[in-house]
Design an enzyme around this catalytic site. Sequence first.
Site, PDB file in Angstrom:
ATOM      1  CG  HIS A 100      -4.298 -15.773  -9.138  1.00 51.83           C
ATOM      2  ND1 HIS A 100      -3.429 -16.062 -10.175  1.00 51.83           N
ATOM      3  CD2 HIS A 100      -5.545 -15.702  -9.694  1.00 51.83           C
ATOM      4  CE1 HIS A 100      -4.112 -16.157 -11.295  1.00 51.83           C
ATOM      5  NE2 HIS A 100      -5.388 -15.946 -11.042  1.00 51.83           N
ATOM      6  CG  ASP A 101      -6.418 -19.328 -10.362  1.00 50.51           C
ATOM      7  OD1 ASP A 101      -7.305 -18.740  -9.724  1.00 50.51           O
ATOM      8  OD2 ASP A 101      -6.186 -19.106 -11.558  1.00 50.51           O
ATOM      9  CG  ASN A 159      -1.950   1.103   1.179  1.00 48.45           C
ATOM     10  OD1 ASN A 159      -1.853   2.036   0.384  1.00 48.45           O
ATOM     11  ND2 ASN A 159      -2.959   1.003   2.044  1.00 48.45           N
ATOM     12  CG  ASP A 170      -1.382   1.709  -3.770  1.00 47.83           C
ATOM     13  OD1 ASP A 170      -0.176   1.401  -3.747  1.00 47.83           O
ATOM     14  OD2 ASP A 170      -1.894   2.496  -2.942  1.00 47.83           O
ATOM     15  CG  ASN A 228      -4.827   4.762  -3.949  1.00 48.36           C
ATOM     16  OD1 ASN A 228      -4.646   4.019  -2.983  1.00 48.36           O
ATOM     17  ND2 ASN A 228      -4.101   4.687  -5.049  1.00 48.36           N
ATOM     18  CG  ASP A 229      -6.004   2.569   1.556  1.00 49.90           C
ATOM     19  OD1 ASP A 229      -5.193   2.372   0.635  1.00 49.90           O
ATOM     20  OD2 ASP A 229      -5.698   2.528   2.766  1.00 49.90           O
ATOM     21  CG  HIS A 270     -15.742 -13.755 -17.286  1.00 55.91           C
ATOM     22  ND1 HIS A 270     -14.883 -14.828 -17.319  1.00 55.91           N
ATOM     23  CD2 HIS A 270     -15.291 -12.942 -16.296  1.00 55.91           C
ATOM     24  CE1 HIS A 270     -13.960 -14.678 -16.377  1.00 55.91           C
ATOM     25  NE2 HIS A 270     -14.194 -13.529 -15.737  1.00 55.91           N
ATOM     26  N   GLY A 327      -5.754  -2.569   0.502  1.00 60.12           N
ATOM     27  CA  GLY A 327      -5.263  -1.280   0.052  1.00 60.12           C
ATOM     28  C   GLY A 327      -4.030  -1.306  -0.828  1.00 60.12           C
ATOM     29  CD  GLU A 359      -6.268 -19.507 -16.110  1.00 59.06           C
ATOM     30  OE1 GLU A 359      -6.396 -20.054 -15.008  1.00 59.06           O
ATOM     31  OE2 GLU A 359      -7.174 -18.840 -16.648  1.00 59.06           O
ATOM     32  CG  ASP A 395      -9.472 -17.709  -4.321  1.00 54.23           C
ATOM     33  OD1 ASP A 395      -9.444 -16.735  -3.568  1.00 54.23           O
ATOM     34  OD2 ASP A 395     -10.269 -17.822  -5.273  1.00 54.23           O
ATOM     35  CG  ASP A 434      -8.991 -15.457 -16.463  1.00 58.31           C
ATOM     36  OD1 ASP A 434      -8.283 -16.120 -15.687  1.00 58.31           O
ATOM     37  OD2 ASP A 434     -10.226 -15.377 -16.364  1.00 58.31           O
TER      38      ASP A 434
END
Length: 812
Positions: free
Chosen positions: A618-619, A279, A342, A284-285, A415, A340, A551, A663, A522
């Site tokens: 992240h998956d 952060n 960024d 800008n949080d 999507h 937060g 991916e 996740d 993605d």
Amino acid sequence: MSRTLARAIALPLVALLALPVLAFGADGGTGSALKRVTFTFTAHRPFDHVFLAGTFNGWSTDATPMHLDTGRYEVTLPLPPGEYRYKFVADGEWITDEKAKRFLPDGFGGQNSVIDVDESFAGLDLSRGDGRVFLDGLAHRETAWERSVGTDGTVAIRTRAWRGDVEEVRLLWSGSPEAAGENAGRSGSPADGDPMLLFDTDGTYDYYRLELSSPRFAYHFVLVDGESRATLDRAGPHSEPPGVPAPFEFDAAGQVAFRTPDWVKDGVIYQIFPERFANGKPDNDPDFSEWYYEGVTELPPSGKTNGEYFHLVDDWYDVAGLVRSPYKTDGKPDWNSFYGGDIEGVRANLDYLQDIGVTIIYFNPVFESKSNHKYDAATYRKLDPHFGTNEEFAAFVSECHERGMRVVIDLAINHSGHTHWAFVDAREKGEESEYWDWYEWKKWPVPGGIVNAPANPLDYYDCWWGFGAMPNLNFDLSRANPKEQSVIDIAEASPNWPLVNHLLDVAEYWLVEVGIDGYRLDVAGEVPFWFWELFRERVRSANPDAYILGELWDASPEWVNGRYFDAVMNYKFFRDPVLAFIARGDYGASEFDRALAPGRLIYADQGVRAMMNLLDSHDTERFLTTVGGDARRLKLAVLFAMTYVGAPSIYYGDEVAMTGAHDPDCRRPFLWNWTEDAGRVEMHGYFRDLARLRTSRECFTRGDFRTLLADGAVFAFRRGLGDDHAVVVLNAGEKEATVSLVLGDEIHRYVSGSGGPTGLSHATLRDHVTGESVNIDRSGGGASVTVTIPPLTGRVYTPVVSEIMSHPPDGK
């Protein structure tokens, strides 16, 4: 986003005679005799093409053709004993062999057939020089891995024979005009053909390669063993004399050159989940003032809800809610918390990233959206305001470029989000909306307000795996999703041009106006082939050096070529084998070798070098969590990643030993207090040193690959380019191992003075991990070494000459 929910440039290699010849069994052992295994498929209707796909050929859909014989399709393979999973692929349809004795889940709701090859199967002796050529199952399908055009016009022709079966494969060809160019001219007479280079091998096949630079030529293959010669041409494999061969035809005018960015091949990727890295600008949080947060930012009087509750976590290091939310009664984690992070936070830590050897930053989505993961875009043209502005992001990208770093962003366009302006307009106006056809509607109007997705979204519109917050985009007006996904030829589709042009414009905007260097795409398999062809054309027109990464979690050779993607996230042929061998111990070294090999061999070389080799993302749960916190296994895995073929990827925080389950727990905020923990400091230094080693040596970024040993829990391989060589040894076992390695002719020529510095009286290998050296044994005219490797440890050796030297050692 998880694909599980949806579904080398070859350089002169070590002479094979200098390598140990091992027959690798599927159980991880060595020396297993081959068995004759026949697969049969009785079809209830005719098919044009039937193939056998399974664990023995990397699940390739075109590597092993089956021939029609008296009403059934059949193929016989030579396989070592072990368990094999398989299916038939008939005109693209995957079919389970119902006659199999047992089955296992295929991961997509169906079943794989399983065959257990054991001693009850008849033996099959394949050996060089016996005068016999085993032809069943061989084919040349003219796919991208079998013939690939480089940007210089050179054509790489590749084929394969059964492992250890033939003495030579020759390419007979006639060109117009004849080839001209380095390493691409004719070395034999047209009648005899040119010998092909045996450039790699796996547990099933030997792979051969030859480069030509003739723009048009006809060709076929001749397999030679003893006095026997067999032909592989358009009619298939057959024993000679064949009469007049039916040659394959090649015309460069009808081919698309395949070029992948050099900066990817030379780089180290660092994946950042933007909301959780740092952060740098608290003002800008997230304040949840956007319209789509209306009604979902306050808890009820009870303080508990199982519905949506969007909120900012005050304490950066408070991650308890990512395991179990304090606001939920159902025991589920907190999906809607924000911390937060960024772009300014990343910019402020570019020194940190450079210090650990990062050259490429890959961001998960950065577009404005409701969620913390940002895969539900509200617009594709604007940075999320809580990450920064488009202008700030452009300045960030520019600073990265000044440092020699590249930036790749995630693009999810199968999507959008249900808050996307086009979807909102269509949901409000129905068929009167000019964006109505951008989505596939089943029923309208949709109940409730536009802030939330309906409780049963699939009743109203097509959406990604039933998640109403992610309505699927409608690319083809002539067919419903998912049937549109497999269409290759745009002439067979009815493109939704307003949508298509919008998305192509978006892709160009971020490349040209912001200056990014490429895209990670993605759930790429859920978008039609023809769209990705248009996408590549537009992207490469905007930036000829842009990276296009798909991916795709499975074997994907049909996607990696000059029409679609440069590479894919290498779950199938990197992460999965590493988990099985290093993390869980399910594989022995020889099975690990077999599992890796298709990733080098079913794709064109240009794609292999650009693969994103990841340990986690992240998956997935974090690697260190997978191994129960065993730091030795993480170190061994990253050592392999930094020395293997393809671009290694670090998921943010792995280098400071971060943990996390699936996740959202794997998306914890970065531990900026890592310097307070000695174990994290040690891991950080280990990652940094290996990343720096990789980017400093061309043998790792551009060199060839050769397995030296795959026995028990020990896997050893060589990387080499010119005079730059390295030998890597992994011991994934719980016991110390002492092994002897035959290094091969290339290293021997270097250390003996015929290929490197002259007048050398002594040579050693020095390990970059410990600094220890071992002597090279040059007796008997070769080069070999005996090393002892502690359990769950790896070594990276490079030749170092310690006496008369014309330059300092590379391994200093």
